[in-house]
Scaffold this motif. Structure first.
Motif, PDB file in Angstrom:
ATOM      1  N   VAL A   1       0.848  -1.190   0.000  1.00 18.98           N
ATOM      2  CA  VAL A   1       0.000   0.000   0.000  1.00 18.98           C
ATOM      3  C   VAL A   1       0.891   1.250   0.000  1.00 18.98           C
ATOM      4  O   VAL A   1       1.393   1.673   1.037  1.00 18.98           O
ATOM      5  N   ALA A   2       1.095   1.791  -1.200  1.00 17.04           N
ATOM      6  CA  ALA A   2       1.896   3.006  -1.359  1.00 17.04           C
ATOM      7  C   ALA A   2       0.980   4.219  -1.200  1.00 17.04           C
ATOM      8  O   ALA A   2      -0.231   4.129  -1.378  1.00 17.04           O
ATOM      9  N   GLN A   3       1.568   5.344  -0.862  1.00 23.91           N
ATOM     10  CA  GLN A   3       0.843   6.600  -0.657  1.00 23.91           C
ATOM     11  C   GLN A   3      -0.360   6.396   0.266  1.00 23.91           C
ATOM     12  O   GLN A   3      -1.483   6.807  -0.019  1.00 23.91           O
ATOM     13  N   ALA A   4      -0.080   5.746   1.394  1.00 20.70           N
ATOM     14  CA  ALA A   4      -1.131   5.377   2.351  1.00 20.70           C
ATOM     15  C   ALA A   4      -1.930   6.581   2.848  1.00 20.70           C
ATOM     16  O   ALA A   4      -3.115   6.436   3.174  1.00 20.70           O
ATOM     17  N   GLN A   5      -1.336   7.730   2.895  1.00 25.71           N
ATOM     18  CA  GLN A   5      -2.044   8.925   3.367  1.00 25.71           C
ATOM     19  C   GLN A   5      -3.257   9.241   2.499  1.00 25.71           C
ATOM     20  O   GLN A   5      -4.173   9.936   2.952  1.00 25.71           O
ATOM     21  N   ASN A   6      -3.304   8.712   1.290  1.00 19.65           N
ATOM     22  CA  ASN A   6      -4.435   8.937   0.383  1.00 19.65           C
ATOM     23  C   ASN A   6      -5.410   7.762   0.361  1.00 19.65           C
ATOM     24  O   ASN A   6      -6.411   7.805  -0.354  1.00 19.65           O
ATOM     25  N   LYS A   7      -5.137   6.723   1.140  1.00 17.93           N
ATOM     26  CA  LYS A   7      -5.933   5.496   1.048  1.00 17.93           C
ATOM     27  C   LYS A   7      -6.724   5.182   2.305  1.00 17.93           C
ATOM     28  O   LYS A   7      -7.441   4.190   2.354  1.00 17.93           O
ATOM     29  N   PHE A   8      -6.580   6.037   3.319  1.00 17.24           N
ATOM     30  CA  PHE A   8      -7.345   5.903   4.562  1.00 17.24           C
ATOM     31  C   PHE A   8      -8.084   7.211   4.802  1.00 17.24           C
ATOM     32  O   PHE A   8      -7.575   8.283   4.494  1.00 17.24           O
ATOM     33  N   ASP A   9      -9.278   7.104   5.378  1.00 21.55           N
ATOM     34  CA  ASP A   9     -10.013   8.327   5.702  1.00 21.55           C
ATOM     35  C   ASP A   9      -9.566   8.852   7.069  1.00 21.55           C
ATOM     36  O   ASP A   9      -8.697   8.248   7.728  1.00 21.55           O
TER      37      ASP A   9
ATOM     38  N   ASN B   1     -10.149   4.361   8.310  1.00 20.42           N
ATOM     39  CA  ASN B   1     -10.753   3.309   7.498  1.00 20.42           C
ATOM     40  C   ASN B   1     -10.105   3.279   6.119  1.00 20.42           C
ATOM     41  O   ASN B   1      -9.938   4.332   5.487  1.00 20.42           O
ATOM     42  N   LEU B   2      -9.765   2.093   5.649  1.00 20.02           N
ATOM     43  CA  LEU B   2      -9.227   1.928   4.301  1.00 20.02           C
ATOM     44  C   LEU B   2     -10.335   2.233   3.302  1.00 20.02           C
ATOM     45  O   LEU B   2     -11.429   1.658   3.383  1.00 20.02           O
ATOM     46  N   ILE B   3     -10.062   3.133   2.362  1.00 22.12           N
ATOM     47  CA  ILE B   3     -11.085   3.554   1.408  1.00 22.12           C
ATOM     48  C   ILE B   3     -10.689   3.273  -0.037  1.00 22.12           C
ATOM     49  O   ILE B   3     -11.472   3.527  -0.946  1.00 22.12           O
ATOM     50  N   ASP B   4      -9.532   2.735  -0.269  1.00 20.94           N
ATOM     51  CA  ASP B   4      -9.060   2.462  -1.622  1.00 20.94           C
ATOM     52  C   ASP B   4      -9.588   1.099  -2.084  1.00 20.94           C
ATOM     53  O   ASP B   4      -9.188   0.062  -1.544  1.00 20.94           O
TER      54      ASP B   4
END
Length: 185
Positions: free
Chosen positions: A150-158, A162-165
């Motif tokens: 999971v790269a660029q995790a700051q954009n993939k969790f709210d 919560n994981l949103i990707d």
């Protein structure tokens, strides 16, 4: 009667608000009913010292015994970790070193799913590669596919963690399914 299977999770980051802790929590939510999931902490495990790991001479520290006991209950493992200095974080590697020792190692011959999240672009690929010799030494059964990077995790969790990707969610679901299949063999 078949015993309930159990998966034990380890998070390589001890940081509050860790994306890897969020990812581990999400992975745990995917485990179907009838399979127990427990997260084992190693935050109080001391630095490995072989002088404290000789059964005839010394007892292992209480925190190590507790950690190994938690791992011994597992039929399989999920390890979710960041990458530090292109490798396994020191605290996690230290805990694995304590758990790997002796013929009674609770890690031997068990399936393991490895995942990682990072704010960078590489998605913990080097940490995951660094684990392969460890898994080989312990005769573990790594679930290699699909890779969860999971790269660029700051954009993939709210904001609530919560994981949103959707792409990551799908890959993690398949990884957990493959782990469960591996511990059913």
């Amino acid at each position: 009667m078949e015993k309930n299977r159990k998966i034990v999770g380890l998070c390589g980051s001890l940081r509050k608000g860790s994306y890897n802790a969020m990812l581990l929590k999400f992975a745990a939510s995917l485990v179907p009913e009838g399979i127990d999931f427990e997260i084992a902490s190693f935050d109080d495990v001391p630095v490995y010292n072989a002088d404290d790991d000789i059964p005839e001479v010394a007892e292992r520290p209480a925190s190590v015994v507790k950690f190994r006991d938690a791992l011994a209950k597992a039929d399989a493992f999920v390890i979710v970790s960041p990458e530090y200095n292109y490798s396994i974080p020191g605290g996690l590697k230290n805990a694995i070193d304590w758990a790997s020792r002796g013929k009674d190692s609770p890690l031997m011959h068990k399936p393991v799913a490895l995942m990682g999240a990072t704010q960078g672009m590489w998605g913990t690929v080097r940490m995951q590669t660094a684990f392969l010799p460890v898994f080989t030494f312990l005769n573990m059964n790594p679930v290699l596919q699909p890779e969860v990077l999971v790269a660029q995790a700051q954009n993939k969790f709210d904001a609530d963690g919560n994981l949103i990707d959707e792409a990551a969610i799908g890959i993690i679901k398949r990884k957990i399914e493959n782990l469960i299949s591996a511990c059913s063999v």
